[in-house]
Design a protein around this motif. Structure first.
Motif, PDB file in Angstrom:
ATOM      1  N   GLU A 176      66.178 -39.194 -41.466  1.00  0.00           N
ATOM      2  CA  GLU A 176      66.838 -39.765 -40.189  1.00  0.00           C
ATOM      3  C   GLU A 176      68.349 -39.974 -40.327  1.00  0.00           C
ATOM      4  N   GLN A 177      68.912 -39.465 -39.480  1.00  0.00           N
ATOM      5  CA  GLN A 177      70.550 -39.427 -39.293  1.00  0.00           C
ATOM      6  C   GLN A 177      71.229 -40.269 -38.081  1.00  0.00           C
ATOM      7  N   ASP A 178      72.433 -40.735 -38.127  1.00  0.00           N
ATOM      8  CA  ASP A 178      73.010 -41.352 -36.908  1.00  0.00           C
ATOM      9  C   ASP A 178      73.942 -40.098 -36.537  1.00  0.00           C
ATOM     10  N   ALA A 179      74.028 -39.611 -35.236  1.00  0.00           N
ATOM     11  CA  ALA A 179      75.052 -38.686 -34.798  1.00  0.00           C
ATOM     12  C   ALA A 179      75.627 -39.243 -33.307  1.00  0.00           C
ATOM     13  N   GLY A 180      76.931 -39.659 -33.557  1.00  0.00           N
ATOM     14  CA  GLY A 180      77.491 -40.058 -32.178  1.00  0.00           C
ATOM     15  C   GLY A 180      76.919 -41.139 -31.630  1.00  0.00           C
ATOM     16  N   PRO A 181      76.331 -41.168 -30.025  1.00  0.00           N
ATOM     17  CA  PRO A 181      75.373 -42.300 -29.697  1.00  0.00           C
ATOM     18  C   PRO A 181      73.911 -42.140 -29.977  1.00  0.00           C
ATOM     19  N   TYR A 182      73.619 -41.344 -30.908  1.00  0.00           N
ATOM     20  CA  TYR A 182      72.288 -40.996 -31.005  1.00  0.00           C
ATOM     21  C   TYR A 182      71.772 -41.569 -32.683  1.00  0.00           C
ATOM     22  N   HIS A 183      70.402 -41.719 -32.530  1.00  0.00           N
ATOM     23  CA  HIS A 183      69.751 -41.855 -33.859  1.00  0.00           C
ATOM     24  C   HIS A 183      68.816 -40.715 -33.884  1.00  0.00           C
ATOM     25  N   VAL A 184      68.681 -39.986 -34.821  1.00  0.00           N
ATOM     26  CA  VAL A 184      68.075 -38.687 -34.778  1.00  0.00           C
ATOM     27  C   VAL A 184      67.033 -38.500 -35.938  1.00  0.00           C
ATOM     28  N   ILE A 185      65.786 -38.372 -35.585  1.00  0.00           N
ATOM     29  CA  ILE A 185      64.470 -38.267 -36.839  1.00  0.00           C
ATOM     30  C   ILE A 185      64.540 -36.878 -36.755  1.00  0.00           C
ATOM     31  N   LEU A 186      64.335 -36.323 -37.899  1.00  0.00           N
ATOM     32  CA  LEU A 186      63.538 -34.877 -38.031  1.00  0.00           C
ATOM     33  C   LEU A 186      62.240 -34.955 -38.789  1.00  0.00           C
ATOM     34  N   GLN A 187      61.250 -34.467 -38.262  1.00  0.00           N
ATOM     35  CA  GLN A 187      60.104 -34.511 -38.961  1.00  0.00           C
ATOM     36  C   GLN A 187      59.702 -32.949 -39.069  1.00  0.00           C
ATOM     37  N   MET A 188      59.390 -32.462 -40.434  1.00  0.00           N
ATOM     38  CA  MET A 188      58.934 -31.205 -40.881  1.00  0.00           C
ATOM     39  C   MET A 188      57.359 -31.063 -41.381  1.00  0.00           C
ATOM     40  N   ASN A 231      68.365 -43.489 -28.422  1.00  0.00           N
ATOM     41  CA  ASN A 231      69.781 -44.098 -28.135  1.00  0.00           C
ATOM     42  C   ASN A 231      70.242 -45.051 -29.310  1.00  0.00           C
ATOM     43  N   LYS A 232      71.337 -44.950 -30.132  1.00  0.00           N
ATOM     44  CA  LYS A 232      71.632 -45.541 -31.457  1.00  0.00           C
ATOM     45  C   LYS A 232      71.902 -46.972 -31.049  1.00  0.00           C
ATOM     46  N   ALA A 233      72.476 -47.423 -29.847  1.00  0.00           N
ATOM     47  CA  ALA A 233      72.657 -48.726 -29.562  1.00  0.00           C
ATOM     48  C   ALA A 233      71.382 -49.522 -29.153  1.00  0.00           C
ATOM     49  N   THR A 234      70.433 -48.906 -28.616  1.00  0.00           N
ATOM     50  CA  THR A 234      69.393 -49.483 -27.894  1.00  0.00           C
ATOM     51  C   THR A 234      67.954 -49.283 -28.513  1.00  0.00           C
ATOM     52  N   GLY A 235      67.962 -48.202 -29.161  1.00  0.00           N
ATOM     53  CA  GLY A 235      66.746 -47.773 -29.917  1.00  0.00           C
ATOM     54  C   GLY A 235      65.751 -47.139 -28.860  1.00  0.00           C
ATOM     55  N   GLN A 236      66.175 -46.943 -27.612  1.00  0.00           N
ATOM     56  CA  GLN A 236      65.142 -46.448 -26.637  1.00  0.00           C
ATOM     57  C   GLN A 236      65.322 -44.880 -26.846  1.00  0.00           C
ATOM     58  N   PRO A 237      64.022 -44.508 -26.361  1.00  0.00           N
ATOM     59  CA  PRO A 237      64.113 -42.670 -26.547  1.00  0.00           C
ATOM     60  C   PRO A 237      65.058 -42.255 -25.545  1.00  0.00           C
ATOM     61  N   VAL A 238      65.479 -40.872 -25.867  1.00  0.00           N
ATOM     62  CA  VAL A 238      66.484 -40.380 -24.821  1.00  0.00           C
ATOM     63  C   VAL A 238      65.618 -39.029 -24.665  1.00  0.00           C
ATOM     64  N   THR A 239      65.359 -39.228 -23.204  1.00  0.00           N
ATOM     65  CA  THR A 239      64.717 -38.188 -22.581  1.00  0.00           C
ATOM     66  C   THR A 239      65.456 -37.162 -21.456  1.00  0.00           C
ATOM     67  N   GLU A 240      64.931 -35.919 -21.329  1.00  0.00           N
ATOM     68  CA  GLU A 240      65.374 -35.147 -20.643  1.00  0.00           C
ATOM     69  C   GLU A 240      67.008 -34.482 -21.158  1.00  0.00           C
ATOM     70  N   ALA A 241      66.948 -34.664 -22.744  1.00  0.00           N
ATOM     71  CA  ALA A 241      68.166 -34.200 -23.247  1.00  0.00           C
ATOM     72  C   ALA A 241      67.871 -32.653 -23.470  1.00  0.00           C
ATOM     73  N   SER A 296      73.235 -35.010 -23.701  1.00  0.00           N
ATOM     74  CA  SER A 296      72.551 -35.744 -22.363  1.00  0.00           C
ATOM     75  C   SER A 296      73.770 -36.687 -21.872  1.00  0.00           C
ATOM     76  N   SER A 297      73.254 -37.423 -20.911  1.00  0.00           N
ATOM     77  CA  SER A 297      74.318 -38.445 -20.231  1.00  0.00           C
ATOM     78  C   SER A 297      75.078 -39.283 -21.223  1.00  0.00           C
ATOM     79  N   LEU A 298      74.641 -39.562 -22.393  1.00  0.00           N
ATOM     80  CA  LEU A 298      75.279 -40.279 -23.433  1.00  0.00           C
ATOM     81  C   LEU A 298      76.476 -39.571 -24.116  1.00  0.00           C
ATOM     82  N   GLY A 299      76.365 -38.207 -24.120  1.00  0.00           N
ATOM     83  CA  GLY A 299      77.471 -37.361 -24.641  1.00  0.00           C
ATOM     84  C   GLY A 299      76.729 -36.112 -25.327  1.00  0.00           C
ATOM     85  N   GLN A 300      77.591 -35.511 -26.196  1.00  0.00           N
ATOM     86  CA  GLN A 300      77.016 -34.352 -27.222  1.00  0.00           C
ATOM     87  C   GLN A 300      77.487 -34.478 -28.428  1.00  0.00           C
TER      88      GLN A 300
END
Length: 195
Positions: free
Chosen positions: A35-47, A66-76, A150-154
């Protein structure tokens, strides 16, 4: 006669627990999560598998929240760039000599990862993006860059991936051996029961 069955039953029970332990170990070994944070995102990698080996097909799943809300980011738009071998000369432009994927990669924008919710996959949580049939043909430490738009940024995040040398699958070998031993013990118990 009754006393001679007790040791066999203990052996059978012990071997059954051993087999169950091996199965749980195989499941625990199957997938790793970083897991890592990047800008407005919390990103989880599963291998899957956790540590791929040379010429072993694997699956990479990225879960974007979404790092701020914890909600999933769809349609990114989630893309993978060329992985680079750590410690290698970066002037080669991220040479793909060590990795093969199921489809071609656009050198400008990278490989788009498929959103699982758009494919109707009920088993994946929203905000999951997947790349299947990834195969590395060189062992070592790799760095995989993932870009999310996404709408949150890149933002771009880099995950380390360790690729091991191919070798025997001890979990599979142990599981098969355990099944054979248990089958042999059951056959012996049934044969004694006949007499």
């Amino acid at each position: 006669m009754i006393h001679s069955r007790k040791p066999l039953m203990k052996i059978l029970l012990t071997l059954s627990f051993l087999l169950l332990t091996l199965m749980f170990a195989a499941n625990a070994y199957a997938a790793a999560q970083l897991e890592q944070d990047a800008g407005p995102y919390h990103v989880i990698l599963q291998m899957n598998p956790e540590t791929p080996t040379v010429n072993q097909s694997g699956t990479m799943t990225i879960i974007v929240k979404n790092k701020a809300t914890g909600q999933p980011v769809t349609e990114a738009k989630v893309t993978m760039s060329n992985p680079t071998m750590m410690g290698s000369n970066s002037n080669d432009g991220g040479n793909m000599a060590g990795m093969n994927m199921s489809s071609s990669m656009d050198n400008q924008s990278g490989m788009a990862m498929q959103e699982q919710s758009s494919m109707g996959s009920m088993s994946m949580e929203p905000g999951s993006y997947m790349m299947e049939n990834m195969t590395f043909n060189q062992p070592g430490q790799w760095s995989q860059a993932i870009t999310i738009s996404s709408s949150l940024g890149q933002s771009t995040v880099n995950f380390p991936i360790t690729v091991g040398k191919s070798g025997p699958n001890y979990v599979l070998i142990g599981s098969v051996a355990g099944v054979v031993i248990i089958a042999g013990v059951i056959a012996a118990v049934l044969k004694r029961k006949k007499y």
